[in-house]
Write a protein that holds these residues in place. Structure first.
Motif, PDB file in Angstrom:
ATOM      1  N   GLU A  76       0.385  -1.480  -0.207  1.00  0.00           N
ATOM      2  CA  GLU A  76       0.199  -0.109  -0.028  1.00  0.00           C
ATOM      3  C   GLU A  76       0.841   1.536   0.144  1.00  0.00           C
ATOM      4  OE1 GLU A  76      -3.402   0.488  -0.129  1.00  0.00           O
ATOM      5  OE2 GLU A  76      -3.328  -2.084  -0.234  1.00  0.00           O
ATOM      6  N   SER A  77       2.377   0.906  -0.707  1.00  0.00           N
ATOM      7  CA  SER A  77       2.717   1.825  -0.390  1.00  0.00           C
ATOM      8  C   SER A  77       2.897   3.568  -1.840  1.00  0.00           C
ATOM      9  CB  SER A  77       4.009   1.759  -0.078  1.00  0.00           C
ATOM     10  OG  SER A  77       5.334   1.257  -1.728  1.00  0.00           O
ATOM     11  N   ARG A  78       2.693   4.299  -1.600  1.00  0.00           N
ATOM     12  CA  ARG A  78       2.727   5.525  -2.084  1.00  0.00           C
ATOM     13  C   ARG A  78       3.851   5.055  -3.417  1.00  0.00           C
ATOM     14  NH1 ARG A  78       0.528  10.556  -0.036  1.00  0.00           N
ATOM     15  NH2 ARG A  78       1.432  10.648   1.944  1.00  0.00           N
ATOM     16  N   ASP A  79       5.021   3.899  -2.991  1.00  0.00           N
ATOM     17  CA  ASP A  79       5.263   3.676  -4.587  1.00  0.00           C
ATOM     18  C   ASP A  79       5.036   2.977  -4.959  1.00  0.00           C
ATOM     19  OD1 ASP A  79       8.044   5.058  -3.774  1.00  0.00           O
ATOM     20  OD2 ASP A  79       8.688   2.973  -3.283  1.00  0.00           O
ATOM     21  N   ARG A  80       4.240   2.705  -4.688  1.00  0.00           N
ATOM     22  CA  ARG A  80       2.219   1.965  -6.357  1.00  0.00           C
ATOM     23  C   ARG A  80       1.905   2.823  -6.854  1.00  0.00           C
ATOM     24  NH1 ARG A  80      -1.748  -2.385  -4.347  1.00  0.00           N
ATOM     25  NH2 ARG A  80      -2.127  -3.302  -5.814  1.00  0.00           N
ATOM     26  N   GLY A  81       2.036   3.696  -6.999  1.00  0.00           N
ATOM     27  CA  GLY A  81       0.523   4.681  -7.512  1.00  0.00           C
ATOM     28  C   GLY A  81       2.211   5.231  -9.212  1.00  0.00           C
ATOM     29  N   GLN A  82       3.247   5.610  -8.265  1.00  0.00           N
ATOM     30  CA  GLN A  82       3.817   5.280  -9.871  1.00  0.00           C
ATOM     31  C   GLN A  82       4.551   4.789 -10.153  1.00  0.00           C
ATOM     32  OE1 GLN A  82       4.955   9.048 -10.809  1.00  0.00           O
ATOM     33  NE2 GLN A  82       6.252   7.733 -12.355  1.00  0.00           N
ATOM     34  N   ALA A  83       5.113   3.530 -10.029  1.00  0.00           N
ATOM     35  CA  ALA A  83       5.028   1.974 -10.657  1.00  0.00           C
ATOM     36  C   ALA A  83       3.927   1.698 -11.682  1.00  0.00           C
ATOM     37  CB  ALA A  83       5.161   0.577  -9.303  1.00  0.00           C
ATOM     38  N   MET A  84       2.709   2.213 -11.000  1.00  0.00           N
ATOM     39  CA  MET A  84       1.322   2.267 -12.250  1.00  0.00           C
ATOM     40  C   MET A  84       1.946   3.209 -13.804  1.00  0.00           C
ATOM     41  SD  MET A  84      -0.966  -0.403 -11.102  1.00  0.00           S
ATOM     42  CE  MET A  84      -1.852  -0.942  -9.361  1.00  0.00           C
ATOM     43  N   VAL A  85       1.813   3.794 -12.919  1.00  0.00           N
ATOM     44  CA  VAL A  85       2.128   4.997 -14.349  1.00  0.00           C
ATOM     45  C   VAL A  85       3.298   4.869 -15.024  1.00  0.00           C
ATOM     46  CG1 VAL A  85       3.026   7.159 -15.052  1.00  0.00           C
ATOM     47  CG2 VAL A  85       0.631   6.840 -13.286  1.00  0.00           C
ATOM     48  N   ASP A  86       4.351   4.083 -14.524  1.00  0.00           N
ATOM     49  CA  ASP A  86       5.326   4.102 -15.369  1.00  0.00           C
ATOM     50  C   ASP A  86       5.171   2.195 -16.183  1.00  0.00           C
ATOM     51  OD1 ASP A  86       6.652   5.801 -14.398  1.00  0.00           O
ATOM     52  OD2 ASP A  86       8.190   4.319 -12.617  1.00  0.00           O
ATOM     53  N   LEU A  87       4.314   1.944 -15.447  1.00  0.00           N
ATOM     54  CA  LEU A  87       4.345   0.698 -16.554  1.00  0.00           C
ATOM     55  C   LEU A  87       2.649   0.956 -17.316  1.00  0.00           C
ATOM     56  CD1 LEU A  87       4.515  -2.643 -16.799  1.00  0.00           C
ATOM     57  CD2 LEU A  87       2.075  -2.990 -15.055  1.00  0.00           C
ATOM     58  N   ILE A  88       1.879   1.474 -16.985  1.00  0.00           N
ATOM     59  CA  ILE A  88       1.422   1.798 -18.471  1.00  0.00           C
ATOM     60  C   ILE A  88       1.977   3.006 -18.948  1.00  0.00           C
ATOM     61  CG2 ILE A  88      -0.510   3.858 -19.401  1.00  0.00           C
ATOM     62  CD1 ILE A  88      -1.580   3.514 -16.213  1.00  0.00           C
ATOM     63  N   GLU A  89       2.902   3.503 -19.078  1.00  0.00           N
ATOM     64  CA  GLU A  89       4.345   4.086 -20.338  1.00  0.00           C
ATOM     65  C   GLU A  89       4.520   2.799 -21.158  1.00  0.00           C
ATOM     66  OE1 GLU A  89       5.904   7.048 -22.454  1.00  0.00           O
ATOM     67  OE2 GLU A  89       3.612   6.840 -21.287  1.00  0.00           O
ATOM     68  N   ALA A  90       5.650   1.951 -20.423  1.00  0.00           N
ATOM     69  CA  ALA A  90       5.654   0.912 -20.888  1.00  0.00           C
ATOM     70  C   ALA A  90       4.536   0.161 -21.829  1.00  0.00           C
ATOM     71  CB  ALA A  90       6.199   0.053 -19.727  1.00  0.00           C
ATOM     72  N   TYR A  91       3.773   0.409 -21.758  1.00  0.00           N
ATOM     73  CA  TYR A  91       2.846  -0.363 -22.729  1.00  0.00           C
ATOM     74  C   TYR A  91       2.591   0.497 -23.899  1.00  0.00           C
ATOM     75  CZ  TYR A  91       0.588  -3.296 -19.573  1.00  0.00           C
ATOM     76  OH  TYR A  91       0.481  -4.780 -18.600  1.00  0.00           O
ATOM     77  N   ARG A  92       2.569   1.815 -23.660  1.00  0.00           N
ATOM     78  CA  ARG A  92       2.700   2.852 -24.743  1.00  0.00           C
ATOM     79  C   ARG A  92       3.923   2.460 -25.245  1.00  0.00           C
ATOM     80  NH1 ARG A  92      -0.930   7.725 -20.630  1.00  0.00           N
ATOM     81  NH2 ARG A  92      -2.865   6.838 -20.903  1.00  0.00           N
ATOM     82  N   LYS A  93       4.524   2.674 -25.121  1.00  0.00           N
ATOM     83  CA  LYS A  93       6.168   2.608 -25.483  1.00  0.00           C
ATOM     84  C   LYS A  93       6.021   1.905 -27.139  1.00  0.00           C
ATOM     85  CE  LYS A  93       9.247   5.149 -22.507  1.00  0.00           C
ATOM     86  NZ  LYS A  93      10.209   4.988 -22.067  1.00  0.00           N
ATOM     87  N   GLN A  94       4.883   0.586 -26.455  1.00  0.00           N
ATOM     88  CA  GLN A  94       5.368  -0.604 -27.541  1.00  0.00           C
ATOM     89  C   GLN A  94       4.019  -0.661 -28.236  1.00  0.00           C
ATOM     90  OE1 GLN A  94       7.918  -1.894 -28.051  1.00  0.00           O
ATOM     91  NE2 GLN A  94       8.617  -1.898 -25.972  1.00  0.00           N
ATOM     92  N   GLY A  95       2.889   0.776 -28.203  1.00  0.00           N
ATOM     93  CA  GLY A  95       1.816   0.935 -29.652  1.00  0.00           C
ATOM     94  C   GLY A  95       0.984   0.666 -29.002  1.00  0.00           C
ATOM     95  N   PHE A  96       0.790   0.318 -27.392  1.00  0.00           N
ATOM     96  CA  PHE A  96      -0.726  -0.781 -26.684  1.00  0.00           C
ATOM     97  C   PHE A  96      -1.573   0.605 -25.912  1.00  0.00           C
ATOM     98  CE2 PHE A  96       1.878  -3.557 -28.623  1.00  0.00           C
ATOM     99  CZ  PHE A  96       1.219  -5.230 -29.131  1.00  0.00           C
TER     100      PHE A  96
END
Length: 227
Positions: A82-102
């Motif tokens: 439940e740490s605050r780091d989880r929110g940023q990790a979510m954002v980073d993962l979404i960005e990783a998807y988008r970089k591959q065109g998804f």
């Protein structure tokens, strides 16, 4: 249908669509590229699911993956809690998807394992192994806990470990799982609710706006990633 996509479908909440596509799923499970023993185990898991009543299968899924946190299919639950780091990790993962065109086709949590597998099913093998290697310890613990609890989903997690081609020592993780206190009992769930009771004013925790950790609801559970 690729093996990764099949595993993702079988790990996801079993909605009625699964039974309508049973033959297609069985064909995918019979992939001759799989070792005979694994092919038999995967087909057996799927056939058992298709032979069960949908409501019974859905309840079994909820009992396995929606009680407590140790069997959560939300990967960051096991890393950040439940740490605050989880929110940023979510954002980073979404960005990783988008970089591959998804782009995510629905408002789903990006770290939901079936969703990640839907994405990886369309990526090159080397990239798949890299992604799976990064989460192999989590997947290994899920495999160990599934085995400890007698869940047939154990075979799905073990298949992912083999696809990752990693160095996870499953025997060590099984020993650890056997020594863990269960968090899916009625008593454990009661304690969890007490710990997470809503508090206001001076008693409110600093991280009261932390990200939601619940899995996608059954009505939106099927993971979709679109190019």
């Amino acid at each position: 249908m690729s093996l990764l996509k099949l595993i993702g479908v079988l790990l996801d909440y079993p909605d009625d669509e699964l039974w309508r596509h049973g033959d297609e799923l069985l064909d995918a499970a019979a992939d001759p590229a799989l070792p005979a023993a694994r092919r038999k185990a995967l087909t057996g898991f799927l056939q058992g699911l298709l032979d069960s009543d949908p409501l019974t299968a859905q309840d079994a899924w909820l009992q396995t993956f929606d009680r407590g946190r140790s069997m959560s299919l939300l990967l960051f639950e096991h890393i950040h809690g439940e740490s605050r780091d989880r929110g940023q990790a979510m954002v980073d993962l979404i960005e990783a998807y988008r970089k591959q065109g998804f782009e995510l086709a629905a408002k789903e949590l990006p770290d939901y394992l079936p969703l990640l597998l839907e994405f990886l099913a369309q990526r090159p093998p080397a990239e798949v192994r890299d992604w799976l290697g990064h989460i192999s310890h989590i997947v290994g613990m899920l495999a160990a806990r599934a085995g400890e609890r007698g869940s047939p989903s154990q075979v799905l997690f073990e298949l992912l470990l083999e696809l990752a081609d990693g160095k996870v020592d499953l025997a060590v993780l099984r020993q650890r799982a056997s020594e863990e206190a269960r968090d899916d009992t009625a008593e454990a769930m009661d304690r969890l609710w007490e710990e997470e009771a809503v508090r206001f004013g001076a008693e409110a925790p600093d991280d009261s706006c932390r990200p939601n950790t619940l899995r996608p609801s059954p009505s939106t559970a099927a993971p979709q990633v679109q190019p």
